[in-house]
Design a protein around this motif. Structure first.
Motif, short mmCIF file in Angstrom:
data_model
loop_
_atom_site.label_atom_id
_atom_site.label_comp_id
_atom_site.label_asym_id
_atom_site.label_seq_id
_atom_site.Cartn_x
_atom_site.Cartn_y
_atom_site.Cartn_z
N ASP A 186 -19.75 -11.79 11.05
CA ASP A 186 -19.40 -11.02 9.84
C ASP A 186 -20.51 -10.96 8.80
OD1 ASP A 186 -17.11 -12.17 11.24
OD2 ASP A 186 -15.87 -11.18 9.73
N ALA A 239 -22.98 -8.55 9.92
CA ALA A 239 -22.42 -7.19 9.93
C ALA A 239 -22.48 -6.61 8.52
CB ALA A 239 -20.99 -7.21 10.45
N GLU A 240 -22.33 -7.49 7.52
CA GLU A 240 -22.39 -7.01 6.13
C GLU A 240 -23.80 -6.64 5.72
OE1 GLU A 240 -20.58 -10.34 4.07
OE2 GLU A 240 -18.68 -9.94 5.14
N GLY A 276 -25.74 -4.43 9.60
CA GLY A 276 -24.76 -3.96 10.57
C GLY A 276 -25.34 -3.14 11.71
N ARG A 304 -22.36 -4.68 13.62
CA ARG A 304 -21.10 -4.05 13.20
C ARG A 304 -20.17 -3.91 14.39
NH1 ARG A 304 -22.99 0.27 10.95
NH2 ARG A 304 -23.44 -0.83 9.03
N LYS A 307 -18.63 -7.19 15.50
CA LYS A 307 -17.50 -7.63 14.68
C LYS A 307 -16.21 -6.97 15.16
CE LYS A 307 -15.67 -7.80 10.05
NZ LYS A 307 -15.74 -7.23 8.72
#
Ligand code: ATP
Ligand code: MG
Length: 646
Positions: free
Chosen positions: A82, A85-86, A89, A110, A113
């Motif tokens: 995560d 991904a933030e 991503g 991304r 996730k």
């Protein structure tokens, strides 16, 4: 034997995380004040609730207890997925290279996730929750990583079983930890051949009453039986769940996974690793040992079925937001150039493999390597066994074109991460030596009575204090944990390995202490004799064991696999005996040499010496647990052509 020294490459040192002085300084701090050191290092991961206590560990055999960051909370999956991904991503998290060279896939952070969250929801929908055990029996496909991370996301404990293991081995591991769910695939694919994973799982389930659900990933589309009420197709159930799943808050000391050791020295042990310390340690070692730079393509060729795959394909690299390559196939398919072609195809910068693969590829001839480019390579690594100087030199000269440092990393399933290793910008290399301890690791050499030996010496390798990645117990059998690792040299963790420390403080792992043989009162590591044999141009691989000998106490029995095209003749046998005499000395001359087309190996490529010992002793009726062998048929050939008929 003469030792060459390869100084730190200036090009590598220029951009490396630490140089020689940096290593010394940081190492000193790490052992002088481990609490301050690891408290600081633990910031590399995100905690939900910060810890107030760093270290609470005891190696006292009456009270072995290992806790790190014990009141902190976190989610391992969040840290590996995560948070990247933030922030990045679109960066590839996993590059998957299929068995067939025309198949590959890129999965961004991304996408990772989404996949992992969906997988986690499928597990939840089948009643899996915190603390439940899930067995993963998958080939090297991205779903293996998704499944592991999905367990971590919801607090379930995974037990990955290598996809080449037999139904019996699988059943034993499922039963030992009482898994209620198995994740498998219809079939695996390796070197163009299919492996009937679902059928194996069906057979294992017959012996495993705890299993309620089998989730089947479709890989090849081959025909399989699906049992009503128990089996579900992953792609079908995944459609009915959401792609969002909140990560669960876990305690630092909550179990992350169980992994059974390869069984080369006895029956497999369920090694238990926990969450916080393991992640801090694998993340830190991955970054420093491979000098990992953001954006680089990193490839560890291990299988996720053993610890190297856990720590250095999945958890370490993903915790660092790296791009990790996952390869489904084998080094020799379609031909012995495959690894080097994969390196060129994906611009691999860091390549981490095992001596067994290096020796096999060396045996296939240089042309397979030299016809490829490999200019993307920056760092090479090895793990799993002592690497003999000849194979090391070949790896360095031919694969790395003399440009890339080799990190020879010593560690174990039990240690969670790398303990003794060079650092690319800091450590001058000696072929065959794992060199120096990683930060926070305090190795020592003890004699048979447990006395610490100083300076240049040889003996048993112990670690005197805990490090965060250490295993916490043997699942369901804490006594076995204490007995195996803490009773021989009270106050220390005993690795089971022997080692030599040279005048520069470099460590040379000489193999397991059970592999020391005593010839006429002289103690010799089998690794040294093997190393001499392999240095002969006609020898591809060798394994040496002791056997009872009337005069000498123990005699030296060598199993030798020749290079492709070489003939096993009586003359060559004599030549090899002479060769070892010259290389090491008359005391090391093999008494018996058996030419072996193949050696019995575990799935992770390690030679199973206890089987070789039995055959050498001419007591092959009871070979013990052979279920973890890669190819059980090689044993028949060895028995048939055994040299000692007592
Ligand atoms: P089991 O414990 O069930 O017998 P195993 O020891 O083969 O199985 P692993 O934990 O995968 O299972 O292997 C660790 C062992 O591998 C070490 O104890 C050591 O003997 C050997 N080893 C690993 N890396 C190196 C290395 N770089 N140099 C020398 N030996 C190594
Ligand atoms: Mg071991």
């Amino acid at each position: 034997m003469s030792e060459s020294i390869i100084p730190v490459s200036e090009a590598v040192a220029k951009t490396a995380l630490v140089d020689e002085a940096g290593y010394e300084e940081m190492y000193r701090k790490s052992v002088q004040d481990p609490v301050a050191f690891w408290g600081e290092q633990a910031k590399r991961i995100e905690w939900i609730k910060p810890f107030s206590k760093v270290k609470n560990t005891s190696f006292d055999p009456h009270n072995v207890s290992i806790k790190w960051f014990e009141d902190g909370t976190l989610n391992v999956c969040y840290n590996c997925v995560d948070r990247h991904a933030e922030t990045k991503g679109d960066q590839p998290a996993i590059i998957w290279e299929g068995d067939d060279p025309s198949e590959s896939l890129t999965i961004t952070y991304r996408e990772l996730k989404d996949h992992v969250s969906r997988f986690a929801n499928v597990l939840k929908a089948h009643g899996v929750g915190r603390g439940d055990r899930v067995t993963i029996y998958l080939p090297m496909i991205p779903e293996a990583a998704y499944a592991m991370l999905a367990c971590a996301r919801i607090g379930a404990i995974h037990s990955v079983v290598f996809a080449g293991f037999s139904p019996d081995s699988l059943a034993g591991r499922v039963q030992d930890c009482d898994s209620k769910l198995i994740i498998t695939a219809d079939e695996g694919l390796r070197g163009g051949r299919t492996i009937p994973l679902k059928a194996n799982t069906d057979a294992a389930c017959e012996k495993s009453p705890s299993v309620e659900t089998v989730v089947v990933v479709r890989r090849t589309g081959g025909d399989v039986d699906m049992k009503d009420g128990r089996d579900v197709w992953y792609h079908e159930v995944a459609e009915n769940v959401s792609s969002s799943c909140p990560p669960v808050e876990m305690n630092a000391e909550d179990p992350l996974f169980i992994l059974y050791t390869s069984g080369s020295t006895g029956s497999p042990k369920g090694v238990l690793h926990t969450s916080g310390g393991y992640l801090v340690y694998t993340s830190m070692t991955h970054q420093y040992v491979f000098d990992y730079k953001s954006g680089e393509i990193y490839w560890c060729t291990a299988d996720v079925g053993w610890v190297t795959g856990h720590s250095y394909i999945v958890y370490g690299p993903l915790a660092n937001g790296a791009t990790t390559l996952m390869f489904e196939g084998v080094p020799t398919y379609p031909d012995a150039s495959r690894h080097w072609q994969v390196i060129d195809k994906h611009d691999v910068a860091i390549y981490y493999t095992a001596p067994t693969a290096i020796r096999a590829l060396m045996g296939a001839g240089d042309d397979h390597v030299t016809k490829t480019d490999r200019s993307s390579l920056r760092i090479l690594g090895t793990v799993g066994e002592p690497i003999n100087a000849a194979a090391w030199q070949w790896y360095y000269d031919v694969v790395g074109d003399g440009r890339c440092p080799i990190v020879d990393t010593w560690w174990q399933t039990e240690t969670g991460g790398i303990l003794i290793t060079p650092l690319p910008g800091a450590t001058a290399l000696k072929p065959g030596s794992a060199t120096k301890p990683f930060f926070g690791v305090q190795p020592a050499v003890v004699d048979a009575n447990g006395n610490y030996l100083e300076g240049a010496t040889e003996g048993n390798l112990v670690i005197t204090d805990s490090w965060p990645g250490q295993m916490r117990t043997v699942y369901g059998d804490h006594d076995r944990f204490v007995q195996t690792y803490f009773s021989a040299y009270p106050g220390n963790y005993f690795s089971g390995d022997g080692c030599r420390r040279d005048e520069d403080g470099y460590y040379w792992i000489t193999g397991r202490v059970d592999d020391v043989i005593n010839v006429s009162g002289h103690r010799m590591g089998t690794a040294e004799i093997e190393s001499a044999l392999v240095a002969h141009s006609k020898v591809a691989e060798a394994a040496v064991v002791g056997y009872p000998h009337d005069l000498k106490g123990q005699g030296i029995y060598a199993y030798v696999t020749l290079m492709g095209g070489e003939e096993p003749t009586e003359e060559l046998r004599k030549e090899l005996v002479q060769w070892v005499r010259r290389e090491i000395g008359p005391i090391a001359s093999p008494d018996l040499i058996q030419f072996a087309p193949g050696l019995p190996k575990t799935r992770s490529g390690k030679i199973m010496r206890r089987i070789l010992r039995k055959i050498a002793e001419d007591s092959f009726e009871n070979l013990g647990d052979t279920s973890t062998l890669a190819d059980p048929s090689v044993v028949d050939n060895l028995v048939e052509h055994r040299m000692n008929r007592a």
